[in-house]
Design a protein around this motif. Sequence first.
Motif, PDB file in Angstrom:
ATOM      1  N   UNK A 148       0.792  -1.234   0.000  1.00  0.00           N
ATOM      2  CA  UNK A 148       0.000   0.000   0.000  1.00  0.00           C
ATOM      3  C   UNK A 148       0.819   1.276   0.000  1.00  0.00           C
ATOM      4  N   UNK A 149       2.159   1.176  -0.128  1.00  0.00           N
ATOM      5  CA  UNK A 149       2.991   2.377  -0.054  1.00  0.00           C
ATOM      6  C   UNK A 149       2.980   3.205  -1.343  1.00  0.00           C
ATOM      7  N   UNK A 162       0.067   3.979  -2.821  1.00  0.00           N
ATOM      8  CA  UNK A 162      -1.294   4.552  -2.923  1.00  0.00           C
ATOM      9  C   UNK A 162      -1.223   6.075  -3.040  1.00  0.00           C
ATOM     10  N   UNK A 210      -4.102   8.440   3.686  1.00  0.00           N
ATOM     11  CA  UNK A 210      -4.248   7.551   4.835  1.00  0.00           C
ATOM     12  C   UNK A 210      -4.217   8.456   6.061  1.00  0.00           C
ATOM     13  N   UNK A 211      -5.030   8.173   7.060  1.00  0.00           N
ATOM     14  CA  UNK A 211      -5.000   8.992   8.271  1.00  0.00           C
ATOM     15  C   UNK A 211      -3.823   8.536   9.130  1.00  0.00           C
ATOM     16  N   UNK A 212      -3.010   9.503   9.514  1.00  0.00           N
ATOM     17  CA  UNK A 212      -1.872   9.193  10.384  1.00  0.00           C
ATOM     18  C   UNK A 212      -1.777  10.284  11.432  1.00  0.00           C
ATOM     19  N   UNK A 271      -2.142  11.726   4.981  1.00  0.00           N
ATOM     20  CA  UNK A 271      -0.859  11.594   4.303  1.00  0.00           C
ATOM     21  C   UNK A 271      -1.021  10.642   3.132  1.00  0.00           C
ATOM     22  N   UNK A 272      -0.460  11.038   1.979  1.00  0.00           N
ATOM     23  CA  UNK A 272      -0.520  10.181   0.802  1.00  0.00           C
ATOM     24  C   UNK A 272       0.693   9.264   0.830  1.00  0.00           C
ATOM     25  N   UNK A 273       0.467   7.941   0.933  1.00  0.00           N
ATOM     26  CA  UNK A 273       1.594   7.019   1.098  1.00  0.00           C
ATOM     27  C   UNK A 273       2.708   7.225   0.067  1.00  0.00           C
ATOM     28  N   UNK A 307       4.870  10.082   0.989  1.00  0.00           N
ATOM     29  CA  UNK A 307       5.761   9.790   2.112  1.00  0.00           C
ATOM     30  C   UNK A 307       6.893   8.863   1.675  1.00  0.00           C
TER      31      UNK A 307
END
Lengths: 401, 401
Positions: free
Chosen positions: A268-269, A271, A275-277, A282-284, A287
Amino acid sequence: MKDVLVIGAGGVSSVAVHKMAKNPQLFGKITLASRRRFKCDAIAASVKQRFGADIDTAQVDADDVDATVRLIEQVKPALVVNLALPYQDLPIMDACLKAGVHYLDTANYEPRDEAKFEYRWQWEYQERFKEAGLMALLGSGFDPGVTSVFAAYLKKHHLDTIDTLDILDCNGGDHGQHFATNFNPEINIREITAPARHYENGEWIETPALSTRQVYNFEEVGTKNMYLMYHEELESLAKHIPGIKRIRFWMTFGDQYLRYLDVLQNVGMTRIDPVMYNGVEIIPLQFLKAVLPEPSDLGQTTKGKTNIGDIATGTKDGEAKTVRIYNVCDHEAAFEETGNQAVSYTTGVPAMIGAALMLNGTWKGEGVFNMEQLDPDPFMDMLNQHGLPWQVRELAEPLRF
Amino acid sequence: MKDVLVIGAGGVSSVAVHKMAKNPQLFGKITLASRRRFKCDAIAASVKQRFGADIDTAQVDADDVDATVRLIEQVKPALVVNLALPYQDLPIMDACLKAGVHYLDTANYEPRDEAKFEYRWQWEYQERFKEAGLMALLGSGFDPGVTSVFAAYLKKHHLDTIDTLDILDCNGGDHGQHFATNFNPEINIREITAPARHYENGEWIETPALSTRQVYNFEEVGTKNMYLMYHEELESLAKHIPGIKRIRFWMTFGDQYLRYLDVLQNVGMTRIDPVMYNGVEIIPLQFLKAVLPEPSDLGQTTKGKTNIGDIATGTKDGEAKTVRIYNVCDHEAAFEETGNQAVSYTTGVPAMIGAALMLNGTWKGEGVFNMEQLDPDPFMDMLNQHGLPWQVRELAEPLRF
């Protein structure tokens, strides 16, 4: 000599600005602006050290149209060269229209939240640029850019009609890292993980990402696996080469690169939905970009060559004919000259050439243009003069796939 | 019947609370608190539905000692069962000392910013718990916990001296995902990527992570690759088993799991030092956790069994002897009973048993205790009664590695 404003301060921009400053017979004052001015200052220092030339730097957030307009009005360039992120194409085009200056970029607009590579959004600026008497030149990099000009050149000098066109992009370089992308990882991975698409008999045919593999023996690099992909120039070439039956784009990837990409995708990195962090979206993929090596940091260690070009089939004087045209660029030589490896070099030099041709009026027009719509000859000459020499030869037969 | 306060609302806590509520003859009022109260409420709803029992829930940030003290003073439990993150062990121990209640946990304290698994920090509470007349029971999970009690049991009933002890942890379950960790990915990956360490002839021997592999045929699971690792119980067992010559810990991992882990580590996604992202410090491993499947969500799809236990060599009545002791736990049966798969089940049940033995005074003491320091018999009986039956048998020979 006319002045230029370059926006964006990554590897491509660094190459383009170095090459502009190296050619004072082509460019007047050069101003380099980006969101993080220290990156511009670092490029300016390198330009000064290498060529003794001075360039100006400025800070601008290219998402902010009014800020860009204010900068343009202050710098008064004849042309804005957009080497920022593809997400920023539209606001920079808006700023050029407002401020009344020409526009050039190297990659088509993409929305941030979906991997869509379409000229639609930029082609919609056609009437506005025409009415303003301004020119917007889209995709003046290598692919799109040189590969499109190669096609126009083959059509002008080697073939009466083009039936099929294959664009082959090979990076035979080795950066010595476990995993790194050739350029901005975010843009690169969005491209690669999108479904493949090619044009055949008037239709777009979609196949799963990385599902079609062929082997090609690249001149000066060797035999590599290459994969069918979608790439933005397919859309404009399908529109601008009359009667073309098939256009495909291929890119080489090593097995380790694909194995890593597969894992990153499966966990999923890659995507591009948030994603909620810790309460923050944050968009994987963004990041992931932050932990991967900066492509610009790989220049020092990258060895080997790129080989990018076209294979066209068609007829000449009624006879079937296959022509191959390509450039080979050496990573270490590119780094030696500009402090950036070949992937940035092959995109930055054509940006400089497109800008030079617009500034001196060799290429002119009103509206939005793709590269293959303009006379290829002066551009092809400049490729030979400015570090991207090309070879053309007839092949005995077309590709067997 | 005495009351208990459970802090933390992950899979282990869910199992422990379900098992407490299922055994009203052992526990008075049960209060479940965590930072996110909705997670406590979800567990309470499941407990109500499965066993018709009511538990109380509360919100608390366990990093905040005063907040925890206020909650303890309000709930008035005889024991705090800490099933929160290992980073929170020390503040919860502080709160127990301030409020004057006993303490139990399942995993030793780790600092957030380095992967250090040491009892040092918690053993330093020895005098304070003694002076307060309170008991702190450390590591009442499966490993540490049951595996430590297994060793004490072997020492009490099967061997006069223990020369070597191997702890073998096998998860033979299949969750049907590309990549997922057995429990909290952050804690799990920190453990696995740390160097291996084992105890031999009075010394700690460090070897690179995952560099020592052996094959073992696990009862009811089959043959698996297992890897030498450090695990926290090695430290306390080396201290508390007099004369022991060697202690090792082994865990099974599948090839795909290790391939994924290798990629994630090589690209930097398992780093526990912060990376700057949009002006915010983010720890890559914590972000990775946010994109990986929640271990608690895997319960529904996980099939297969765990097999965790010890092999001890030593002497009995002057004769050399090797004894094997283990528990097999079925993922689907565990999920059926508590809504959590076997990895949570095998940790949560021993937490419940340790708590029950402390509440009814079977296990009592002043100071900080590891599991192997207490009488194993009542704990071993309860394992058989509460879903973790064990087998013990003599082996013909020691491990050949």
